[in-house]
Design a protein around this motif. Structure first.
Motif, PDB file in Angstrom:
ATOM      1  N   GLY A   1       0.813  -1.213   0.000  1.00  0.00           N
ATOM      2  CA  GLY A   1       0.000   0.000   0.000  1.00  0.00           C
ATOM      3  C   GLY A   1       0.846   1.262   0.000  1.00  0.00           C
ATOM      4  N   SER A   2       1.917   1.251   0.777  1.00  0.00           N
ATOM      5  CA  SER A   2       2.811   2.414   0.819  1.00  0.00           C
ATOM      6  C   SER A   2       3.503   2.621  -0.523  1.00  0.00           C
ATOM      7  CB  SER A   2       3.858   2.225   1.922  1.00  0.00           C
ATOM      8  OG  SER A   2       3.249   2.116   3.194  1.00  0.00           O
ATOM      9  N   SER A   3       3.911   1.533  -1.146  1.00  0.00           N
ATOM     10  CA  SER A   3       4.575   1.630  -2.453  1.00  0.00           C
ATOM     11  C   SER A   3       3.631   2.196  -3.507  1.00  0.00           C
ATOM     12  CB  SER A   3       5.079   0.249  -2.893  1.00  0.00           C
ATOM     13  OG  SER A   3       6.010  -0.264  -1.963  1.00  0.00           O
ATOM     14  N   ILE A   4       2.390   1.748  -3.484  1.00  0.00           N
ATOM     15  CA  ILE A   4       1.400   2.273  -4.432  1.00  0.00           C
ATOM     16  C   ILE A   4       1.172   3.761  -4.188  1.00  0.00           C
ATOM     17  CG2 ILE A   4      -1.029   2.168  -5.124  1.00  0.00           C
ATOM     18  CD1 ILE A   4      -0.930  -0.849  -4.529  1.00  0.00           C
ATOM     19  N   SER A   5       1.085   4.138  -2.920  1.00  0.00           N
ATOM     20  CA  SER A   5       0.874   5.545  -2.582  1.00  0.00           C
ATOM     21  C   SER A   5       2.032   6.413  -3.062  1.00  0.00           C
ATOM     22  CB  SER A   5       0.702   5.687  -1.068  1.00  0.00           C
ATOM     23  OG  SER A   5       0.600   7.048  -0.696  1.00  0.00           O
TER      24      SER A   5
ATOM     25  N   PHE B   1       5.846   4.632   6.783  1.00  0.00           N
ATOM     26  CA  PHE B   1       5.095   3.407   7.083  1.00  0.00           C
ATOM     27  C   PHE B   1       5.732   2.194   6.404  1.00  0.00           C
ATOM     28  CE2 PHE B   1       1.652   6.326   8.323  1.00  0.00           C
ATOM     29  CZ  PHE B   1       1.260   5.722   9.508  1.00  0.00           C
ATOM     30  N   PHE B   2       6.280   2.395   5.213  1.00  0.00           N
ATOM     31  CA  PHE B   2       7.001   1.307   4.548  1.00  0.00           C
ATOM     32  C   PHE B   2       8.217   0.897   5.383  1.00  0.00           C
ATOM     33  CE2 PHE B   2      10.124  -0.588   1.786  1.00  0.00           C
ATOM     34  CZ  PHE B   2       9.392  -1.364   0.904  1.00  0.00           C
ATOM     35  N   THR B   3       8.928   1.883   5.911  1.00  0.00           N
ATOM     36  CA  THR B   3      10.094   1.603   6.755  1.00  0.00           C
ATOM     37  C   THR B   3       9.692   0.821   7.996  1.00  0.00           C
ATOM     38  OG1 THR B   3      11.151   3.648   5.992  1.00  0.00           O
ATOM     39  CG2 THR B   3      12.007   2.669   8.024  1.00  0.00           C
TER      40      THR B   3
END
Length: 315
Positions: free
Chosen positions: A58-62, A100-102
């Motif tokens: 989700g973070s990558s898409i964002s 958030f990805f981290t």
């Protein structure tokens, strides 16, 4: 963000995560009320890291939407390599997603390596993510004075709760209420983002006297007068209050439903254990009676009575 999809999509992500945490924390506490210990994330039965993968995807898409897919030139920089003013908020939103990805990536690594400080460090990473989110929404480059600014201001209150309870969770890992409130605040963030997306970018839902206006390539809500703006902000406050009531009612009802479902299993298990203990005690009593009879230990009143009767007959 900055659009209906840009708010609704992350809103559903927060809503799903909050609901997932709320369900698991309640279930865990019901099944193990005395030994309950909070968890910063929950594995699933089929795929252990599905929650962390969900956050990373989700973070990558964002990030992709903010920096590469959304911009007209599919990159956020000016020809001279600088960041244009109308893309500042894209970098702000992307920074939140990166944090958030981290969190998710290091939570996964910590679980694999399994150091002693795994729980505390994972909670710390979560707190950093919420702190970053709070900071960038508070210092947002978007309008702070308009209707959207009022939505963002109220969103910050939910983020503050998420941040505070995450920090408290480091020192209070056995507190169910800390975990319960944190889960509910994450869920509330999702609900509020969804409401924000629909209320700000659906023309029919915009407050009377306000309208959608295009500024620097972005659609924002403007009001025709101070009175209309004041009314619109007041309506936002009312929406926030009603949403808070509904989420609170939902959380209590959801808790009671899970208590009904899983509490019976706990009671059945407890009764089964008690019955097993009673059977063991009864069997021990029977064995002890047998041992006493074999070794000629004190007899019962009936046996003693029979002995006296024999003595009388002999006389």
């Amino acid at each position: 963000m900055g659009s209906l999809v840009g708010h609704v999509a992350p809103g559903f992500a927060f809503l799903a995560l909050g609901f997932w945490h709320l369900f698991n924390h309640i279930k865990l506490h019901i099944l193990h009320p005395n030994s309950y210990t909070s968890s910063p994330w929950f594995p699933s039965s089929k795929l252990r890291y599905i929650e962390l993968f969900f956050i990373m995807v989700g973070s990558s898409i964002s990030i992709s939407m903010e920096l590469f897919i959304g911009p007209e030139r599919h990159q956020p920089f000016d020809p001279d390599g600088t960041i244009p003013s109308n893309h500042l908020h894209n970098f702000e939103h992307a920074a939140i997603s990166m944090t958030f990805f981290t969190y998710a990536a290091f939570a996964l690594l910590l679980d694999k390596i399994n150091p002693k400080a795994k729980y505390a460090l994972t909670q710390f990473l979560g707190a950093v993510a919420f702190a970053q989110q709070l900071l960038l929404f508070h210092l947002h480059s978007a309008d702070h004075m308009g209707v959207e600014g009022q939505y963002h201001l109220l969103l910050q209150s939910a983020i503050v709760v998420s941040l505070a309870t995450t920090l408290m969770g480091i020192g209070l890992p056995k507190s169910f209420m800390v975990s319960f409130i944190r889960s509910l605040s994450i869920l509330y963030q999702g609900v509020w983002l969804i409401i924000m997306g629909y209320m700000l970018w659906t023309p029919d839902l915009i407050s009377k006297g306000c309208f959608i206006h295009s500024e620097d390539g972005h659609q924002v809500v403007r009001c025709s007068s101070d009175e209309a703006l004041h009314r619109a902000k007041a309506l936002v406050n009312i929406q926030f209050s009603w949403t808070l009531i509904l989420v609170t009612v939902f959380s209590m009802a959801f808790y009671l439903v899970l208590v009904k479902l899983y509490g019976e299993k706990v009671e059945y298990s407890t009764l089964a254990k008690e019955e097993a203990l009673e059977l063991e005690e009864d069997s021990d009593d029977v064995e002890s009676q047998k041992e006493i009879s074999k070794h000629g230990e004190p007899k019962s009143f009936i046996q003693m009575g029979k002995g006296y009767a024999v003595m009388d007959i002999e006389r």
